[in-house]
Design an enzyme around this catalytic site. Structure first.
Site, mmCIF file in Angstrom:
data_model
loop_
_atom_site.group_PDB
_atom_site.id
_atom_site.type_symbol
_atom_site.label_atom_id
_atom_site.label_comp_id
_atom_site.label_asym_id
_atom_site.label_seq_id
_atom_site.Cartn_x
_atom_site.Cartn_y
_atom_site.Cartn_z
ATOM 1 N N HIS A 1 10.321 -7.595 34.829
ATOM 2 C CA HIS A 1 11.706 -8.215 34.068
ATOM 3 C C HIS A 1 13.100 -7.891 34.574
ATOM 4 C CE1 HIS A 1 8.828 -10.380 31.521
ATOM 5 N NE2 HIS A 1 9.548 -11.329 30.868
ATOM 6 N N SER B 1 1.779 12.166 7.279
ATOM 7 C CA SER B 1 0.618 12.430 7.830
ATOM 8 C C SER B 1 -0.018 13.463 6.862
ATOM 9 C CB SER B 1 0.697 12.956 9.739
ATOM 10 O OG SER B 1 1.918 12.620 9.941
ATOM 11 N N ARG C 1 -6.751 0.736 10.459
ATOM 12 C CA ARG C 1 -6.753 0.680 12.225
ATOM 13 C C ARG C 1 -6.971 -0.016 12.971
ATOM 14 N NH1 ARG C 1 -6.612 7.394 10.195
ATOM 15 N NH2 ARG C 1 -4.961 7.394 9.569
ATOM 16 N N PHE D 1 0.721 -1.020 -0.325
ATOM 17 C CA PHE D 1 0.064 -0.766 0.539
ATOM 18 C C PHE D 1 1.016 0.950 -0.149
ATOM 19 C CE2 PHE D 1 -2.819 3.092 2.473
ATOM 20 C CZ PHE D 1 -4.180 3.385 1.966
ATOM 21 N N GLU E 1 0.283 3.792 9.410
ATOM 22 C CA GLU E 1 -1.229 3.917 9.359
ATOM 23 C C GLU E 1 -1.501 5.241 10.623
ATOM 24 O OE1 GLU E 1 -4.201 0.645 8.868
ATOM 25 O OE2 GLU E 1 -2.140 -0.791 8.424
ATOM 26 N N GLU F 1 5.347 9.611 0.712
ATOM 27 C CA GLU F 1 6.251 10.378 0.592
ATOM 28 C C GLU F 1 7.552 10.200 1.241
ATOM 29 O OE1 GLU F 1 4.794 12.169 -2.758
ATOM 30 O OE2 GLU F 1 4.043 10.271 -4.026
HETATM 31 C C1 LIG Z 1 7.942 0.447 9.591
HETATM 32 C C2 LIG Z 1 7.165 1.396 9.030
HETATM 33 C C3 LIG Z 1 6.144 1.081 8.216
HETATM 34 C C4 LIG Z 1 5.438 1.917 7.503
HETATM 35 N N1 LIG Z 1 4.451 1.281 6.114
HETATM 36 C C5 LIG Z 1 3.483 2.242 5.211
HETATM 37 C C6 LIG Z 1 3.139 1.544 4.382
HETATM 38 O O1 LIG Z 1 3.394 0.387 3.985
HETATM 39 N N2 LIG Z 1 2.905 2.634 3.212
HETATM 40 C C7 LIG Z 1 2.365 4.023 3.689
HETATM 41 O O2 LIG Z 1 2.141 4.276 2.686
HETATM 42 N N3 LIG Z 1 3.536 4.344 4.784
HETATM 43 C C8 LIG Z 1 3.722 3.665 5.650
HETATM 44 N N4 LIG Z 1 4.693 3.737 6.262
HETATM 45 C C9 LIG Z 1 3.770 5.516 6.563
HETATM 46 C C10 LIG Z 1 4.008 5.966 7.873
HETATM 47 O O3 LIG Z 1 2.456 6.135 7.615
HETATM 48 C C11 LIG Z 1 4.453 7.796 8.107
HETATM 49 O O4 LIG Z 1 6.249 6.978 8.873
HETATM 50 C C12 LIG Z 1 3.267 8.287 9.067
HETATM 51 O O5 LIG Z 1 1.657 8.521 8.915
HETATM 52 C C13 LIG Z 1 3.809 9.415 9.593
HETATM 53 O O6 LIG Z 1 4.147 10.386 9.100
HETATM 54 P P1 LIG Z 1 5.445 11.002 9.164
HETATM 55 O O7 LIG Z 1 6.819 9.297 8.843
HETATM 56 O O8 LIG Z 1 5.762 11.686 7.518
HETATM 57 O O9 LIG Z 1 5.925 11.703 9.644
HETATM 58 P P2 LIG Z 1 5.763 13.416 10.218
HETATM 59 O O10 LIG Z 1 4.124 13.800 8.524
HETATM 60 O O11 LIG Z 1 6.245 14.139 9.301
HETATM 61 O O12 LIG Z 1 4.988 13.584 11.334
HETATM 62 C C14 LIG Z 1 5.922 14.073 12.092
HETATM 63 C C15 LIG Z 1 5.665 14.239 13.991
HETATM 64 O O13 LIG Z 1 4.015 15.931 13.215
HETATM 65 C C16 LIG Z 1 3.422 15.031 13.698
HETATM 66 N N5 LIG Z 1 2.273 15.458 13.615
HETATM 67 C C17 LIG Z 1 2.328 15.384 11.628
HETATM 68 N N6 LIG Z 1 1.048 16.401 12.069
HETATM 69 C C18 LIG Z 1 0.393 16.693 12.737
HETATM 70 C C19 LIG Z 1 -0.565 17.411 13.085
HETATM 71 N N7 LIG Z 1 -1.696 17.747 11.998
HETATM 72 N N8 LIG Z 1 -1.312 17.402 14.100
HETATM 73 C C20 LIG Z 1 -0.205 16.689 15.323
HETATM 74 N N9 LIG Z 1 0.830 16.518 14.672
HETATM 75 C C21 LIG Z 1 0.837 16.069 14.194
HETATM 76 C C22 LIG Z 1 3.634 13.455 13.734
HETATM 77 O O14 LIG Z 1 2.166 13.261 14.188
HETATM 78 C C23 LIG Z 1 4.679 13.126 14.675
HETATM 79 O O15 LIG Z 1 5.059 13.331 15.466
HETATM 80 C C24 LIG Z 1 5.437 3.311 7.554
HETATM 81 C C25 LIG Z 1 6.178 4.205 8.677
HETATM 82 C C26 LIG Z 1 7.054 3.594 8.568
HETATM 83 C C27 LIG Z 1 7.884 3.680 9.732
#
Ligand SMILES: Cc1cc2nc3c(=O)[nH]c(=O)nc-3n(C[C@H](O)[C@H](O)[C@H](O)COP(=O)(O)OP(=O)(O)OC[C@H]3O[C@@H](n4cnc5c(N)ncnc54)[C@H](O)[C@@H]3O)c2cc1C
Length: 379
Positions: free
Chosen positions: A337, A133, A242, A124, A362, A128
Site C-alpha cells: 500500500h 507465561s 491456540r 477466562f 494464549e 495476573e
Molecule cells: C489483549 C490481551 C488479551 C489477553 N487476554 C487474556 C485473557 O482473556 N485471559 C488471560 O488469562 N490472559 C489474557 N492475556 C494475557 C496473555 O496471555 C499474556 O500477556 C501472555 O501469556 C504473556 O504473559 P506476560 O504478558 O505476563 O509476559 P511475560 O510472561 O512476562 O513474558 C515477557 C517476555 O518474556 C518471554 N518469556 C517468558 N517466559 C519465557 C520462557 N520460558 N522462554 C522464553 N521466553 C519467555 C515472553 O515470550 C515475552 O516475550 C491477554 C493479554 C493481552 C495483551
C-alpha cells in the site's frame, strides 16, 4: 487422506462468511475507532451457534467441533478480529467447563454462555499482573469456609472482562501447580470488581480489563472439577484455544492479502498496475503460501482434537506458525500500500495493529516454541 471439506462443513463456512461480511465487517472500523462493542452482536453470534461451538447440544451448544470452529473463526476474523477474539474466549471458557465441570455446573452455566444470556459473554481469568507465561506462579487465592470459597487476588488482561456474565477464575487452594483450582464466578457477585479497561494498540473492539477479587464468596458447587485441577484444566483448554487463535490469525492474514490484491489492481506506477511488478508479485506469493501452510497446520490440529487426540504440540505449531504468517502478511500488505498503508484511510492500518497481539496472547511465540521443543525432545 482427503483435502475436501464435507458438504456440511462447506455450508457452515459459507454461512459464517456471509454472516461475517454482512453483519460484522461493516462495523469493524467503528468498533476499533471507538473501542466499543455492540452487544447486540453477541446475541447474533449466539443465535448462529457461534458461542457454543464446542459444547454439546444438551447444554445449549451447537456441537460443531473444532474443525468447524476454525472454519467459522477464520471467517469472523477476516471481518473483525475483535469479534473473533470475543467469540474465541467464550468458546474457550465453555469448552473448559464442558470438559471439567460437574453435570450440575454444565446444566446451569453452559446454556447461559452459549446463548449470551443478558447479552453477556464469558471470561477466562488466568493471567495476573506479575505472571502470564509462568501462569503456575499465580497468587490469587481461594480459601474454603464451610460450603463457600473466598477468592482474593487480581487477574490481568482479561478479555471480555467488562461484559461477561460468568468468569472462570484460576486461584490457589494450595502451593504449587497442583494447588491451583478453578471457579465460576457470576457477574454481580459482591467482591468481583471490574478494573480499568486497557487502551490497546489493536483488537480495540474487544475489552481487556483487570478483574479484582476482594473477599469474593462463591458457593463450592461453582468449583470446576476437583480441587487442584485448575492448572491442568487451563492448559488443556489453551490447547484448544491456540487452535482458535491460529484460525483468528489466518482471518486477519487473509484480510490483509485481500486488501493487497485490491490495491495492486487499483494503483498504477510507471504506467502499469502494481500487480505487474514482480517484486510485489513475490510478496503476494509469500503471503499466499505461508497462509496456506498455516491453514493446513491449523486444520490438522483441529481434526486431531476432534478425533480426541492430544494436540499440545500441534496446537502450538498452528498458533506460532499462523500468527507469524499473519504478521508477515499484514507487513507485506502494508508495504504494497506504500504511504497509504500507514494511514487510517485503508483497512490495512487496522489489520496491522490487530495482528500484533496474536503472537502474545494464549501463550507468546516464545512459549509455543518451548512447548514444541519439549514435545519433540521427549518423543
Ligand atoms: C489483549 C490481551 C488479551 C489477553 N487476554 C487474556 C485473557 O482473556 N485471559 C488471560 O488469562 N490472559 C489474557 N492475556 C494475557 C496473555 O496471555 C499474556 O500477556 C501472555 O501469556 C504473556 O504473559 P506476560 O504478558 O505476563 O509476559 P511475560 O510472561 O512476562 O513474558 C515477557 C517476555 O518474556 C518471554 N518469556 C517468558 N517466559 C519465557 C520462557 N520460558 N522462554 C522464553 N521466553 C519467555 C515472553 O515470550 C515475552 O516475550 C491477554 C493479554 C493481552 C495483551
Amino acid at each position: 487422506m482427503d483435502f475436501q471439506f464435507s458438504e456440511e462443513q462447506q455450508m457452515i463456512e459459507d454461512h459464517a462468511r456471509e454472516f461475517a461480511q454482512r453483519v460484522i465487517a461493516p462495523g469493524a472500523a467503528h468498533r476499533d475507532e471507538t473501542s466499543t462493542f455492540d452487544r447486540q452482536l453477541l446475541s447474533q453470534l449466539a443465535e448462529n451457534g457461534f458461542l457454543g461451538m464446542l459444547v454439546p447440544e444438551a447444554y445449549g451448544g451447537s456441537a460443531m467441533g473444532y474443525t468447524n470452529y476454525v472454519l467459522v473463526n477464520r471467517q469472523l476474523a477476516t471481518a473483525c478480529a475483535s469479534t473473533a477474539v470475543i467469540t474465541g474466549v467464550c468458546n474457550l471458557t465453555a469448552s473448559a467447563i464442558d470438559e471439567f465441570g460437574s453435570e450440575e455446573l454444565k446444566t446451569e452455566i453452559l446454556p447461559e454462555i452459549c446463548s449470551a444470556k443478558g447479552q453477556h459473554a464469558a471470561a477466562f481469568c488466568l493471567s495476573e499482573p506479575h505472571c502470564g507465561s509462568d501462569a503456575a506462579a499465580l497468587k490469587a487465592t481461594a480459601r474454603r469456609e464451610g460450603d463457600e470459597y473466598i477468592l482474593n487476588g487480581t487477574k490481568q488482561w482479561i478479555t471480555n472482562g467488562a461484559m461477561s456474565g460468568w468468569y472462570l477464575v484460576m486461584a490457589r487452594t494450595a502451593e504449587g501447580a497442583s494447588g491451583i483450582s478453578a471457579f465460576m464466578v457470576p457477574k454481580g457477585t459482591p467482591g468481583l470488581v471490574i478494573g480499568k479497561k486497557e487502551d490497546k494498540m489493536g483488537q480495540r473492539g474487544s475489552d481487556t480489563v483487570q478483574v479484582i477479587l476482594e473477599n469474593c464468596r462463591v458457593p463450592s458447587r461453582f468449583r470446576v472439577g476437583d480441587e487442584g485441577i485448575g492448572f491442568r484444566m487451563a492448559m488443556t483448554a489453551l490447547d484448544g484455544g491456540r487452535i482458535g487463535i491460529g484460525a483468528l490469525s489466518l482471518g486477519v492474514g487473509t484480510a490483509a492479502l485481500n486488501e493487497a490484491l485490491v490495491y495492486l489492481n487499483e494503483r498504477e506506477a510507471f504506467g502499469k498496475p502494481l500487480s505487474r511488478l514482480q517484486a510485489l508479485q513475490n510478496m503476494v506469493a509469500d503471503m499466499a503460501t505461508e497462509l496456506e501452510a498455516a491453514w493446513l497446520l491449523t486444520l490438522r490440529a483441529a481434526l486431531m482434537k476432534d478425533a480426541g487426540k492430544s494436540v499440545t504440540k500441534e496446537a502450538s505449531m498452528a498458533k506460532v506458525f499462523a500468527s507469524e504468517a499473519c504478521a508477515k502478511a499484514v507487513d507485506l500488505s502494508l508495504q504494497i500500500h506504500g504511504g497509504y498503508g500507514y494511514v487510517k484511510e485503508y483497512p490495512i492500518e487496522r489489520l496491522y495493529r490487530d495482528a500484533r497481539i496474536t503472537r502474545i496472547y494464549e501463550g507468546t511465540s516464545e512459549i509455543q516454541r518451548v512447548v514444541i521443543a519439549r514435545e519433540v525432545l521427549n518423543r
